[in-house]
Design an enzyme around this catalytic site. Structure first.
Site, PDB file in Angstrom:
ATOM      1  N   SER A  19       0.831  -1.194   0.000  1.00  0.00           N
ATOM      2  CA  SER A  19       0.000   0.000   0.000  1.00  0.00           C
ATOM      3  C   SER A  19       0.873   1.254   0.000  1.00  0.00           C
ATOM      4  CB  SER A  19      -0.970  -0.021   1.183  1.00  0.00           C
ATOM      5  OG  SER A  19      -1.981   0.953   1.013  1.00  0.00           O
ATOM      6  N   LYS A  70     -17.771  16.438  10.310  1.00  0.00           N
ATOM      7  CA  LYS A  70     -16.494  16.442  11.017  1.00  0.00           C
ATOM      8  C   LYS A  70     -16.095  15.061  11.515  1.00  0.00           C
ATOM      9  CE  LYS A  70     -12.945  18.730  12.509  1.00  0.00           C
ATOM     10  NZ  LYS A  70     -12.016  19.343  11.546  1.00  0.00           N
TER      11      LYS A  70
END
Length: 204
Positions: A19, A70
């Site tokens: 990754s 948020k």
């Protein structure tokens, strides 16, 4: 990629460089991997949710926020359909950029990288066969190649990152937790988790 314009970069992969690790390595002039190295994983990463585990322990999480989204990636609640759509759009853009950067770094077509992507992991040998790495070898071979590329006959100094106290403690505990190793816990938790996140974020 900018560094390659002014200096030679050779990557030596050890146990794992997947990754984000592979993202960084893909811009090198030459990549070496061990036969058993775990690499690739150009794509998805599962995201854990802890609300059930905490609930079973009687722990409740309360979030105070300013802004509707948020806490969109909160580990302590399920996401809403609206959040899923927003996050998936962002992740698709990140994934496409990941593939394009790997294609550029490895001098391959985007299509060829896409055929190897989608989160697949590879051993060092598989990565070599698929041209994700250049050679099978370790640090010794990587240093020899770096010397050759730089036309340098002297000894190359090595600078190794010092282990933090936390790293040393984790290794000590790991050696005494054979049946509860971090790897077993990691894969057990991931087994039934939804795929929510594509990593890494673009590296500039």
């Amino acid at each position: 990629m900018r560094l390659r314009k002014t200096r030679k970069i050779v990557v030596s992969m050890k146990d794992m460089a997947a990754s984000g690790g592979y993202y960084i390595a893909s811009s090198a002039d030459k990549i070496f991997a061990l036969s058993g190295t775990i690499t690739g994983s150009i794509g998805v990463l599962q995201w854990l949710r802890y609300q059930r585990a905490f609930g079973s322990l009687g722990v409740k999480m309360r979030t105070y926020k300013e802004g509707k989204y948020k806490d969109s990636l909160s580990l302590f609640r399920d996401s809403t359909p609206e959040e899923d759509e927003m996050i998936q759009k962002m992740l698709s853009d990140t994934y496409n950029e990941f593939v394009q950067d790997v294609a550029k770094g490895r001098n391959q077509t985007v299509k060829s990288v896409q055929n190897l992507a989608e989160g697949r992991i590879y051993s060092g040998q598989d990565a070599f066969r698929n041209k994700l790495v250049d050679e099978i070898g370790g640090r010794k071979e990587a240093l020899e190649e770096l010397s050759r590329l730089c036309q340098y006959d002297g000894e190359i100094p090595l600078y190794e990152e010092e282990e933090s106290p936390f790293d040393r403690l984790f290794m000590m505990l790991g050696s005494k937790m054979n049946s509860f190793s971090s790897e077993r816990i990691f894969f057990r938790e991931f087994k039934n988790s939804p795929v929510l996140v594509i990593l890494p974020q673009a590296i500039r």
